[in-house]
Design an enzyme around this catalytic site. Structure first.
Site, PDB file in Angstrom:
ATOM      1  N   MET A 154       1.547   7.843   1.280  1.00  0.00           N
ATOM      2  CA  MET A 154       1.638   6.612   2.076  1.00  0.00           C
ATOM      3  C   MET A 154       0.852   6.765   3.364  1.00  0.00           C
ATOM      4  SD  MET A 154       3.342   3.886   1.431  1.00  0.00           S
ATOM      5  CE  MET A 154       3.928   3.419  -0.173  1.00  0.00           C
ATOM      6  N   PRO A 155       0.080   5.845   3.800  1.00  0.00           N
ATOM      7  CA  PRO A 155      -0.188   4.573   3.146  1.00  0.00           C
ATOM      8  C   PRO A 155      -1.122   4.678   1.929  1.00  0.00           C
ATOM      9  CG  PRO A 155      -1.021   4.628   5.419  1.00  0.00           C
ATOM     10  CD  PRO A 155      -0.616   5.985   5.073  1.00  0.00           C
ATOM     11  N   ILE A 156      -0.967   3.675   1.061  1.00  0.00           N
ATOM     12  CA  ILE A 156      -1.866   3.518  -0.080  1.00  0.00           C
ATOM     13  C   ILE A 156      -2.646   2.224   0.131  1.00  0.00           C
ATOM     14  CG2 ILE A 156      -1.997   3.093  -2.568  1.00  0.00           C
ATOM     15  CD1 ILE A 156       0.419   4.972  -2.839  1.00  0.00           C
TER      16      ILE A 156
ATOM     17  N   HIS B 215      -0.366  -0.686   1.652  1.00  0.00           N
ATOM     18  CA  HIS B 215       1.074  -0.457   1.461  1.00  0.00           C
ATOM     19  C   HIS B 215       1.497   0.676   2.391  1.00  0.00           C
ATOM     20  CE1 HIS B 215       0.111  -2.347  -2.463  1.00  0.00           C
ATOM     21  NE2 HIS B 215       1.330  -2.798  -2.387  1.00  0.00           N
TER      22      HIS B 215
ATOM     23  N   ARG C 286      -4.304   7.444   1.051  1.00  0.00           N
ATOM     24  CA  ARG C 286      -5.008   7.384  -0.225  1.00  0.00           C
ATOM     25  C   ARG C 286      -5.665   6.017  -0.372  1.00  0.00           C
ATOM     26  NH1 ARG C 286      -2.340  11.677  -3.615  1.00  0.00           N
ATOM     27  NH2 ARG C 286      -1.888  13.082  -1.888  1.00  0.00           N
TER      28      ARG C 286
END
Lengths: 61, 61, 61, 61, 61, 61
Positions: free
Chosen positions: F1-3, A7, F40
């Site tokens: 972000m990003p995840i 994401h 993350r």
């Protein structure tokens, strides 16, 4: 396997995505010893009003 | 941590999303004792033809 | 709808989870005007060696 | 429960999605003995530049 | 593609899972015209204290 | 972000996971220009009876 979902904020070009999946796939292959063909990556773009940290949307931070 | 993903029907305004992430973050903080900065929420809008219950799309129910 | 997934560190008791889902559901209901029965929450516990920030596992930070 | 998420390439019509959720729900009901109303399916369309195999985006393969 | 994730309550046997993935894959293949080898399914078991409807854990309903 | 979420077969040691998240984070940072602290990664181990290709569980292939 592995199947990876990313994401991230929208706005990356196709070229950046091309580089991202190539580099990430290399990283996975050399770290855990799988074949490149087994690494599948799904990219999901997000708007800045669709993500929050500490209860605040990214557009408001 | 925690990282929270919310799937909901499209159509909410940015103001509703703003309220949603603020209220949800408060709820998490007071329930399990984490710091607000550690609560990250991803919102994902869905069309009514992209969700089904009992084998029927939401647009057909 | 909405369907919500929560990733959090393992170690919460069932009572904390009970409180968490009650509070989160209330937060969603009052923010976006859905019925409580439509709010479904999936909790996923994670070990501290299964989460990283800045390239470091949580057990190493 | 069960809650099912499907990532697939964009381009399917609403009629194909209608058929997909009906067939998948039947498959789940007869395999694991749940009620149809308990089967909820989320469909997520993806662009061909948002998916990679072996480090290559689908548009480049 | 497609990549499918199924969240369901724990307790199904390997034989039930075997049947579930076979039936679901058939359903997808005949509905949207993909090759069986492209259908990948991830199963995730959940405890009844890790799922809530209307703010109540499944163990409490 | 990003995840980022990674689904992979169980059996990797903590040291392999340590290497995996370090390498993946580097790959993301250099590809799309984010800060390391914003990356993350959630790791999810899966049993071989919880994943299927072409309608067959990995234990049966």
């Amino acid at each position: 396997m592995p199947i990876i979902e990313v994401h991230m904020f929208e706005g990356r070009t196709v070229d950046q995505k091309r580089k991202l999946v190539a580099e990430m796939t290399d990283a996975v292959v050399k770290s855990i010893g799988v074949k490149p063909e087994d690494v599948r990556i799904i990219l999901q773009d997000m708007a800045r009003y669709d993500y929050s940290i500490a209860g605040k949307l990214a557009i408001d931070r």
